[in-house]
Design a protein around this motif. Structure first.
Motif, PDB file in Angstrom:
ATOM      1  N   SER A 125       0.828  -1.194   0.000  1.00 28.63           N
ATOM      2  CA  SER A 125       0.000   0.000   0.000  1.00 28.63           C
ATOM      3  C   SER A 125       0.865   1.246   0.000  1.00 28.63           C
ATOM      4  CB  SER A 125      -0.903   0.005   1.230  1.00 28.63           C
ATOM      5  OG  SER A 125      -0.108  -0.007   2.394  1.00 28.63           O
ATOM      6  N   LEU A 177       2.147   4.538   1.870  1.00 29.88           N
ATOM      7  CA  LEU A 177       2.293   5.105   3.192  1.00 29.88           C
ATOM      8  C   LEU A 177       2.883   6.490   3.045  1.00 29.88           C
ATOM      9  CD1 LEU A 177       3.777   2.096   5.159  1.00 29.88           C
ATOM     10  CD2 LEU A 177       1.433   2.900   5.161  1.00 29.88           C
ATOM     11  N   THR A 193       0.703  -6.137   4.055  1.00 33.70           N
ATOM     12  CA  THR A 193       0.688  -4.878   4.801  1.00 33.70           C
ATOM     13  C   THR A 193       1.896  -4.774   5.714  1.00 33.70           C
ATOM     14  OG1 THR A 193      -1.725  -4.773   4.766  1.00 33.70           O
ATOM     15  CG2 THR A 193      -0.612  -3.479   6.450  1.00 33.70           C
ATOM     16  N   ASN A 208      -1.420   1.345   9.481  1.00 27.46           N
ATOM     17  CA  ASN A 208      -1.252   2.409   8.493  1.00 27.46           C
ATOM     18  C   ASN A 208       0.183   2.918   8.480  1.00 27.46           C
ATOM     19  OD1 ASN A 208      -3.985   2.475   7.632  1.00 27.46           O
ATOM     20  ND2 ASN A 208      -4.531   3.720   9.420  1.00 27.46           N
ATOM     21  N   GLU A 234       1.649   4.333  11.036  1.00 24.29           N
ATOM     22  CA  GLU A 234       1.705   5.552  11.828  1.00 24.29           C
ATOM     23  C   GLU A 234       2.121   5.233  13.259  1.00 24.29           C
ATOM     24  OE1 GLU A 234      -1.991   7.889   9.628  1.00 24.29           O
ATOM     25  OE2 GLU A 234      -2.387   6.516  11.301  1.00 24.29           O
TER      26      GLU A 234
END
Length: 524
Positions: free
Chosen positions: A26, A28, A62, A346, A348
């Motif tokens: 994904s 980021l 992920t 995510n 983070e």
């Protein structure tokens, strides 16, 4: 027993190797604290680049992606106490008072050389752990207890220097006042001042100290270093070094003992340095997946996974106080993980890995992290003030200061819901602005353009005994609409000292007024 981690680097590197054919899935965003570099720090790895033959699940893709993108911003932090007299450019204090420009130039050249990559110097290891980049200008966050011994050693040296400097200054002043009428020559007094300084240095033993007591960080008795490690396969994709054996010297900018947090700074960071973005630790749920990246036992960029085991835990920090709202996680955390980031899926940062409960000293599946919301708030102000000091030292204008605090946390949602019934739908579509919670007594907002005090006041939002009082909101800054508190903070970061602004302020009844203000200097 609760174990706060500090560990020395292993005597030898353990052999380990992973495939280099895996790429992430994904996109980021690695956001810097300065808005100008956010776009440049965006990294995208296509899922189609993954080798389908590996049969990775979406969850595995992920995790792989997060490690590939985030781990280059995680560093190994260590500190060393240098031997007495270890520096080759040590100068006697009695000679430093009359060094010329040539000596100063040589000293600056030596400092620049020390800023570059180097081997870890010989000395006594004071502890090690992990850290992560929070600003592309070289700012790194770690646990305070990782560099605590180095910080306390340098602080003691600073107090020692201050004590003897005070003695030398008082002695020089008193003797000069007594002898100057008799000397009749300024050169005699200069020689006398040098004699006093040299005598005090000899008595205090400072002639034998590292670098003769100079104030730059490389001359301090304890020095902190960071190493940008490898992916375990010889890949040196990092923001600072070309070899896992290369260390970069750091300055300790400031510490927050109550949160067990410290901010470091690389003096000459690489232009490719990328920072990690913060997520909301207040929005975490028990059972949510988390990832921990760090350097357990000195092993670079080790990633482990686990769940949010519990929230709202209270742990005792190194300052002796209770750190509230800590995150309990089942992700494996071991000695050397301290100061590393705890990430959501995510990519983070939602916390900083701090300690574990264990009977063996190694991971038992009960680890704790300081909540990222608290860390971000405290360290952002430290970074901001340090940048302001650097700007002023170069005689450049720093960021403008308005002297107000606004709501940027999850409380903002509750305040907006409470306010939505008293405003029009049209106003709500354009955003409700930033809720002002406090105004400094010397805020430029409370002064007229000529500097005199203004009669206008700002009604602040407050919560007393569970009762919410809704105050004024800033809905426009210099023609830019303010949707929420975070937008306001970002907008004010673009403004400079002395800039004149127009602010549109709206109260709870929907009445608007325009306030003109000249931004001041950030108080240091």
């Amino acid at each position: 027993a609760a174990v706060a981690f500090q560990c020395s680097a292993p005597r030898q590197r353990l052999p380990y190797r992973t495939s280099n054919s895996i790429t992430g899935s994904s996109k980021l965003s690695l956001a810097s604290n300065d808005a100008a570099s956010v776009d440049a720090a965006s990294v995208a790895v296509k899922a189609t680049d993954l080798d389908d033959s590996l049969g990775l699940s979406p969850e595995e893709r992920t995790v792989v992606n997060i490690h590939r993108v985030c781990s280059p911003s995680v560093v190994y932090v260590t500190s060393v106490l240098k031997p007495m007299g270890a520096s080759g450019n040590s100068q006697s204090r009695r000679r430093r008072w009359r060094r010329g420009s040539k000596a100063k130039a040589q000293e600056e050249e030596g400092d620049d050389k020390n800023d570059k990559e180097q081997k870890l110097p010989r000395g006594t290891a004071l502890g090690s752990g992990s850290g992560f980049v929070v600003d592309s200008e070289g700012y790194i966050v770690t646990n305070y207890h990782v560099i605590q011994r180095a910080y306390e050693t340098n602080d003691a040296m600073a107090r020692y220097e201050t004590f003897w400097d005070g003695i030398a200054k008082n002695a020089t002043t008193r003797m000069k006042d007594s002898l100057e009428p008799l000397s009749g020559a300024s050169g005699v007094m200069e020689d006398f001042e040098g004699f006093i300084n040299g005598t005090v240095s000899a008595i205090s033993g400072r002639d034998t100290l590292v670098d003769g007591g100079s104030k730059n960080s490389s001359s301090l008795p304890a020095q902190v270093f960071v190493r940008f490690g490898t992916n375990g396969d010889g890949d040196t994709t990092n923001g600072g070094g070309s070899s896992s054996a290369s260390y970069l010297p750091c300055e300790i900018v400031d510490v927050v003992k109550e949160l067990d947090v410290a901010v470091l700074k690389i003096r000459n960071p690489s232009p490719s340095l990328k920072s990690l973005a913060y997520g909301s630790s207040a929005d975490l749920l028990v059972g949510q997946s988390l990832l921990a990246i760090g350097n357990p036992f000195g092993l670079d960029r080790t990633i482990t996974s686990g769940l949010v085991s519990a929230l709202g835990r209270s742990v005792t920090g190194v300052a002796g106080n209770d750190i509230k709202n800590c995150i309990q996680t089942g992700a494996a955390i071991n000695p050397g993980n301290s100061g590393g980031p705890l990430l959501n899926l995510n990519g983070e940062v939602v916390g900083i890995n701090t300690m574990i409960i264990s009977t063996s000293g190694s991971s038992a599946g009960i680890g704790f992290a300081v909540p990222g919301d608290n860390v971000e708030e405290s360290t952002a102000s430290i970074v901001e003030l340090d940048k302001e000091r650097q700007l002023r030292s170069t005689k450049r204008k720093g960021r403008g200061w308005l002297g107000v605090e606004v709501v940027t946390s999850s409380l903002e949602k509750s305040l907006k819901q409470r306010l939505s019934g008293s405003i029009s739908d049209a106003a709500e579509e354009g955003g409700l602005g930033a809720f002002v919670t406090s105004v400094a007594v010397d805020s430029p907002l409370l002064k007229n353009q000529d500097g005199s005090a203004t009669v206008s006041t700002i009604d602040t939002t407050s919560i007393t005994n569970g009762n919410i009082h809704l105050g004024d909101r800033i809905i426009n800054v210099g023609g830019t609409s303010i949707v929420n508190g975070q937008v306001f903070v970002s907008e004010m970061k673009k403004r400079v000292d002395g800039e004149q602004l127009s602010l549109t302020v709206e109260n709870v009844e929907g009445e608007k007024r325009v306030v003109y203000v000249t931004l001041g200097r950030i108080p240091l």
